[in-house]
Design an enzyme around this catalytic site. Structure first.
Site: not given
Ligand code: BDR
Ligand code: CA
Length: 307
Positions: A10, A14-15, A159, A165, A236-237
């Protein structure tokens, strides 16, 4: 032989770094990217994904997927303005390459029912809507996916809410279908991604590499760090993606995992049975810690390359 992967994204800052790592990793072969509604609307995710591949000068097929969660008519709380960590679009030139005509869910089914399916790891790093729909439309796919490495969930904290999350919260029913599918899975929650965080000094090391990938990644990290103001960011990703090639990045526990889809305060929470209270057979390897130095060194190695 490089390890074949499909990234379900998505995109998102970070993706985007995960996509760059997948393209540049010598031990991985990125077969395709499939996009899903999440950080931004799915059409923006697709455009962002194409922008990343254009930046690197590579042609990787991009398939657009679901614009909404698996069951819910929209996010639990509709987004009224872009998340500052991602913006409306990535700050890269508009894409000149085009998405594929086939829908992501149809692509996933066709690919995994085909000859290369059983040797290709699926790496979902967004809400699990496409994955759930593919399982629902072609249940035999669960025997064909050798492993999913999922970025999602949080054991110690969330988060979006104290419990949840984002990726799981944004489509809890879809996540539950994926978690209970029987597909072998490693889950990389916030516990691991924040343990492997990248701080401002490490961002400067990336920027100094001077490659298109490193410079773009550093700018994405700047944006993420500014949006939280904690002097560091979890990418994260990219951690989930990199763990496909190097499992030693993660410290995992073999546990039973499920997803809360009802709770008034806890909807979207991943429930990891770390103390074996359910008596159920473990269905995932969950990462509750990660090797921060090794991950950041790997980021410098990968993002310092050109495609
Ligand atoms: C995840 O949520 C998205 O906002 C980021 O791309 C990551 O995949 C982290 O909570
Ligand atoms: Ca993501």
């Amino acid at each position: 032989m490089p390890h074949k992967v499909i990234l379900d994204v998505d995109t998102g800052t970070d993706d985007a770094i995960a996509l760059m790592c997948a393209v540049l990793h010598p031990d991985l072969e990125l077969i395709a990217a499939t996009t899903v509604n999440g950080n931004v609307p799915v059409v923006n995710c697709t455009e962002n994904t194409l922008r990343v591949f254009d930046l690197l000068g590579v042609k990787v097929p991009v398939y657009e997927g679901l614009p909404k969660p698996f069951v819910r008519p929209n996010f639990p709380v509709p987004r009224d303005k872009p998340n500052p960590a991602h913006g409306e679009y990535l700050d890269l030139p508009p894409a000149t390459s085009k998405k594929q005509g086939q829908n992501a869910v149809d692509f996933l089914i066709e690919y995994y029912m085909g000859p290369d399916g059983p040797s290709t790891t699926l790496v979902p790093v967004g809400p699990l809507s496409n994955v759930a729909m593919a399982i629902r439309m072609e249940p035999r796919i669960v025997e064909r996916i050798p492993e999913m490495v999922i970025m999602g969930g949080g054991h110690e904290h969330g988060n979006v809410t104290p419990s949840a999350e984002f990726n799981i919260w944004a489509d809890p029913e879809g996540a539950r279908v994926a978690f209970l599918s029987g597909i072998p899975m490693r889950v990389v929650p916030l516990d691991a991604t924040w343990a492997a965080r990248t701080d401002t000094a490490q961002v400067e090391q990336l920027r100094a590499l001077g490659t298109p990938a490193a410079v773009a990644a550093a700018a994405f990290c700047d944006r993420r760090i500014q949006s939280w103001n904690v002097g560091a960011t979890a990418i994260h990703d990219a951690l989930a993606l990199c763990a496909v090639a190097d499992p030693s990045l993660l410290v995992t526990h073999h546990v039973y995992a499920d997803v809360e889809t009802f709770g008034e305060l806890t909807v979207g929470r991943t429930v990891f049975d770390t103390h074996a209270r359910t008596g159920k057979e473990p269905n995932c390897h969950v990462a509750l810690d990660a090797d921060r130095e090794k991950f950041n060194a790997l980021l410098r190695d990968l993002l310092g390359r050109t495609a």
